[in-house]
Design a protein around this motif. Structure first.
Motif, PDB file in Angstrom:
ATOM      1  N   SER A  37     -90.826 -56.175  10.985  1.00 23.46           N
ATOM      2  CA  SER A  37     -91.240 -54.773  11.090  1.00 23.46           C
ATOM      3  C   SER A  37     -90.019 -53.912  11.352  1.00 23.46           C
ATOM      4  CB  SER A  37     -92.241 -54.620  12.242  1.00 23.46           C
ATOM      5  OG  SER A  37     -92.404 -53.261  12.612  1.00 23.46           O
ATOM      6  N   LEU A  38     -90.112 -52.629  11.014  1.00 20.94           N
ATOM      7  CA  LEU A  38     -89.078 -51.685  11.414  1.00 20.94           C
ATOM      8  C   LEU A  38     -88.891 -51.677  12.927  1.00 20.94           C
ATOM      9  CD1 LEU A  38     -89.882 -48.657   9.084  1.00 20.94           C
ATOM     10  CD2 LEU A  38     -87.779 -50.019   9.054  1.00 20.94           C
ATOM     11  N   ALA A  39     -89.938 -52.087  13.649  1.00 21.28           N
ATOM     12  CA  ALA A  39     -89.872 -52.099  15.113  1.00 21.28           C
ATOM     13  C   ALA A  39     -88.811 -53.053  15.641  1.00 21.28           C
ATOM     14  CB  ALA A  39     -91.230 -52.467  15.697  1.00 21.28           C
ATOM     15  N   HIS A  40     -88.323 -53.960  14.818  1.00 17.71           N
ATOM     16  CA  HIS A  40     -87.282 -54.886  15.298  1.00 17.71           C
ATOM     17  C   HIS A  40     -86.041 -54.130  15.748  1.00 17.71           C
ATOM     18  CE1 HIS A  40     -85.101 -54.334  11.467  1.00 17.71           C
ATOM     19  NE2 HIS A  40     -84.069 -54.863  12.081  1.00 17.71           N
ATOM     20  N   ARG A  41     -85.853 -52.905  15.212  1.00 17.63           N
ATOM     21  CA  ARG A  41     -84.663 -52.130  15.551  1.00 17.63           C
ATOM     22  C   ARG A  41     -84.590 -51.825  17.047  1.00 17.63           C
ATOM     23  NH1 ARG A  41     -85.351 -47.594  10.761  1.00 17.63           N
ATOM     24  NH2 ARG A  41     -84.643 -48.858   8.988  1.00 17.63           N
ATOM     25  N   GLY A  42     -85.741 -51.716  17.676  1.00 20.55           N
ATOM     26  CA  GLY A  42     -85.760 -51.441  19.105  1.00 20.55           C
ATOM     27  C   GLY A  42     -85.896 -52.674  19.960  1.00 20.55           C
ATOM     28  N   GLY A  43     -85.737 -53.847  19.365  1.00 24.72           N
ATOM     29  CA  GLY A  43     -85.983 -55.083  20.092  1.00 24.72           C
ATOM     30  C   GLY A  43     -84.754 -55.685  20.742  1.00 24.72           C
ATOM     31  N   ARG A  44     -84.985 -56.429  21.795  1.00 29.13           N
ATOM     32  CA  ARG A  44     -83.993 -57.303  22.418  1.00 29.13           C
ATOM     33  C   ARG A  44     -84.753 -58.497  22.969  1.00 29.13           C
ATOM     34  NH1 ARG A  44     -84.229 -56.824  28.019  1.00 29.13           N
ATOM     35  NH2 ARG A  44     -82.274 -57.988  28.210  1.00 29.13           N
ATOM     36  N   ILE A  45     -84.107 -59.640  22.991  1.00 30.00           N
ATOM     37  CA  ILE A  45     -84.763 -60.853  23.482  1.00 30.00           C
ATOM     38  C   ILE A  45     -84.508 -60.973  24.979  1.00 30.00           C
ATOM     39  CG2 ILE A  45     -85.046 -63.332  23.203  1.00 30.00           C
ATOM     40  CD1 ILE A  45     -85.757 -61.722  20.705  1.00 30.00           C
ATOM     41  N   ASP A  46     -85.565 -60.879  25.746  1.00 31.22           N
ATOM     42  CA  ASP A  46     -85.458 -60.964  27.209  1.00 31.22           C
ATOM     43  C   ASP A  46     -85.592 -62.424  27.622  1.00 31.22           C
ATOM     44  OD1 ASP A  46     -85.473 -60.651  29.915  1.00 31.22           O
ATOM     45  OD2 ASP A  46     -87.209 -59.309  30.005  1.00 31.22           O
ATOM     46  N   PHE A  47     -84.492 -63.166  27.491  1.00 27.19           N
ATOM     47  CA  PHE A  47     -84.542 -64.593  27.777  1.00 27.19           C
ATOM     48  C   PHE A  47     -84.880 -64.885  29.232  1.00 27.19           C
ATOM     49  CE2 PHE A  47     -81.744 -64.731  23.964  1.00 27.19           C
ATOM     50  CZ  PHE A  47     -82.440 -65.676  23.229  1.00 27.19           C
ATOM     51  N   GLU A  48     -84.614 -63.949  30.124  1.00 23.28           N
ATOM     52  CA  GLU A  48     -84.869 -64.174  31.544  1.00 23.28           C
ATOM     53  C   GLU A  48     -86.330 -63.956  31.918  1.00 23.28           C
ATOM     54  OE1 GLU A  48     -82.387 -65.513  33.113  1.00 23.28           O
ATOM     55  OE2 GLU A  48     -81.234 -65.236  31.264  1.00 23.28           O
ATOM     56  N   ASP A  49     -87.113 -63.358  30.995  1.00 24.66           N
ATOM     57  CA  ASP A  49     -88.514 -63.077  31.321  1.00 24.66           C
ATOM     58  C   ASP A  49     -89.360 -63.084  30.053  1.00 24.66           C
ATOM     59  OD1 ASP A  49     -90.750 -62.447  32.882  1.00 24.66           O
ATOM     60  OD2 ASP A  49     -90.391 -60.285  32.741  1.00 24.66           O
ATOM     61  N   LEU A  50     -89.302 -64.177  29.295  1.00 20.44           N
ATOM     62  CA  LEU A  50     -90.057 -64.263  28.050  1.00 20.44           C
ATOM     63  C   LEU A  50     -91.558 -64.204  28.282  1.00 20.44           C
ATOM     64  CD1 LEU A  50     -88.037 -66.944  26.039  1.00 20.44           C
ATOM     65  CD2 LEU A  50     -88.194 -64.495  25.566  1.00 20.44           C
ATOM     66  N   SER A  51     -92.001 -64.614  29.456  1.00 23.49           N
ATOM     67  CA  SER A  51     -93.437 -64.585  29.763  1.00 23.49           C
ATOM     68  C   SER A  51     -93.895 -63.238  30.287  1.00 23.49           C
ATOM     69  CB  SER A  51     -93.770 -65.673  30.780  1.00 23.49           C
ATOM     70  OG  SER A  51     -93.042 -65.447  31.991  1.00 23.49           O
ATOM     71  N   ALA A  52     -92.961 -62.288  30.448  1.00 27.65           N
ATOM     72  CA  ALA A  52     -93.268 -60.922  30.896  1.00 27.65           C
ATOM     73  C   ALA A  52     -93.961 -60.910  32.256  1.00 27.65           C
ATOM     74  CB  ALA A  52     -94.126 -60.192  29.875  1.00 27.65           C
TER      75      ALA A  52
END
Length: 303
Positions: free
Chosen positions: A147-162
């Motif tokens: 999606s175009l939304a990937h542009r605002g993404g970052r991978i939060d490896f420290e809190d993948l489970s939110a």
């Protein structure tokens, strides 16, 4: 291929396609187009009733009887494993299309945050488990829909489970970035090991579908629905980048396709450039390793 349309798709007789989320929206339009060109199409859907309705529609509109429903819940690794175990032949096209968007904070059957679990981990596991079937095909393609939304993404490896903080849109953006990181890392590994399948990605631009149905914010849903209906292209047009990636001659592994109009919002499919964070091989490798650990799926022969 300029001015690509569904009429541009070559004859697909004798090939098998698996399309996730094929009972509505982009997935239904993708399955319709592939079936119209003679492919045997497996509709990988969670909801049996809606899936059966989609099978009936596709058979009626295309005259292709080689269309079947196969139940798949990407929010359950057990379901993904059952689906892959039941695969009874080569897979020429795997279309990783299904997804959820900006849902309330929920978890999958395996305890993953829902958007990351369905949009990324479910498809990661499905692709790895179907790798033997993809290898049996003469020239398999795996198309993952971002999606175009990937542009605002970052991978939060420290809190993948939110567990620390959950923001629906941030988590959606993360999942769509993960789709691209997965595609590019998968292709790097395929190329390194001299494998025949190729991995490519696509995005639909600004398309009016039922993806917003998972939200529980009525006011936001009403506003978004009106906005999409007013400015978005329809599902058939939104599916064209996916169909191009899946069927057009000359497509190479690691490419990314989207609409060619202003802002990539609408228009005929063209190669597009992802956001810089999608091209980071270190993040992609780390995501791959984390995904393999979380799902238990190892992609045999790809390191």
């Amino acid at each position: 291929m300029e001015n690509f349309s569904t009429e541009s798709i070559p004859d697909l007789s004798g090939s098998t396609a698996v399309v996730t989320g094929a009972n509505s929206g982009l997935g239904l339009q993708t399955a319709l187009a592939l079936a119209s060109k003679g492919a045997s199409v497996d509709l990988a859907c969670r909801d049996r009733q809606r899936g059966e309705a989609a099978v009936k529609q596709i058979r009626a509109e295309t005259g292709n009887k080689n269309v079947r429903l196969r139940q798949l819940d990407l929010a359950s690794l057990d379901s993904v494993r059952r689906f892959a175990a039941d695969q009874d032949g080569p897979v020429d096209l795997l279309i990783n299309n299904a997804g959820v968007m900006a849902t309330p904070h929920r978890t999958t059957a395996d305890g993953f945050e829902l958007q990351f679990g369905v949009n990324h981990l479910g498809h990661f596991a499905l692709t790895g488990l179907l790798l033997p079937a993809l290898r049996k095909a003469p020239a398999a393609r795996v198309v993952t829909v971002s999606s175009l939304a990937h542009r605002g993404g970052r991978i939060d490896f420290e809190d993948l489970s939110a567990q620390r903080r959950y923001r629906p849109w941030a988590r959606y953006n993360q999942s769509k970035l993960a789709n691209l990181l997965f595609t590019f890392e998968f292709q790097r590994r395929l190329r390194t090991h001299g494998e025949k399948p190729v991995a490519v990605a696509a995005h639909p631009g600004f398309t009016s579908t039922n993806l917003t149905s998972g939200m529980n914010h009525p006011a936001t849903l009403d506003i978004l629905g009106s906005f999409f209906r007013l400015l978005g292209q329809d599902g058939a047009a939104g599916a064209l980048p996916t169909l191009y990636a899946a069927t057009a001659p000359g497509v190479r592994g690691g490419e990314f396709y989207g609409p060619g109009g202003p802002g990539q919002l609408r228009g005929r499919p063209v190669p597009v450039t992802p956001a810089p964070q999608a091209l980071d091989p270190l993040t992609a490798r780390r995501l791959w390793d984390v995904s393999a650990r979380l799902t238990g799926v190892r992609f045999p022969g790809l390191g």
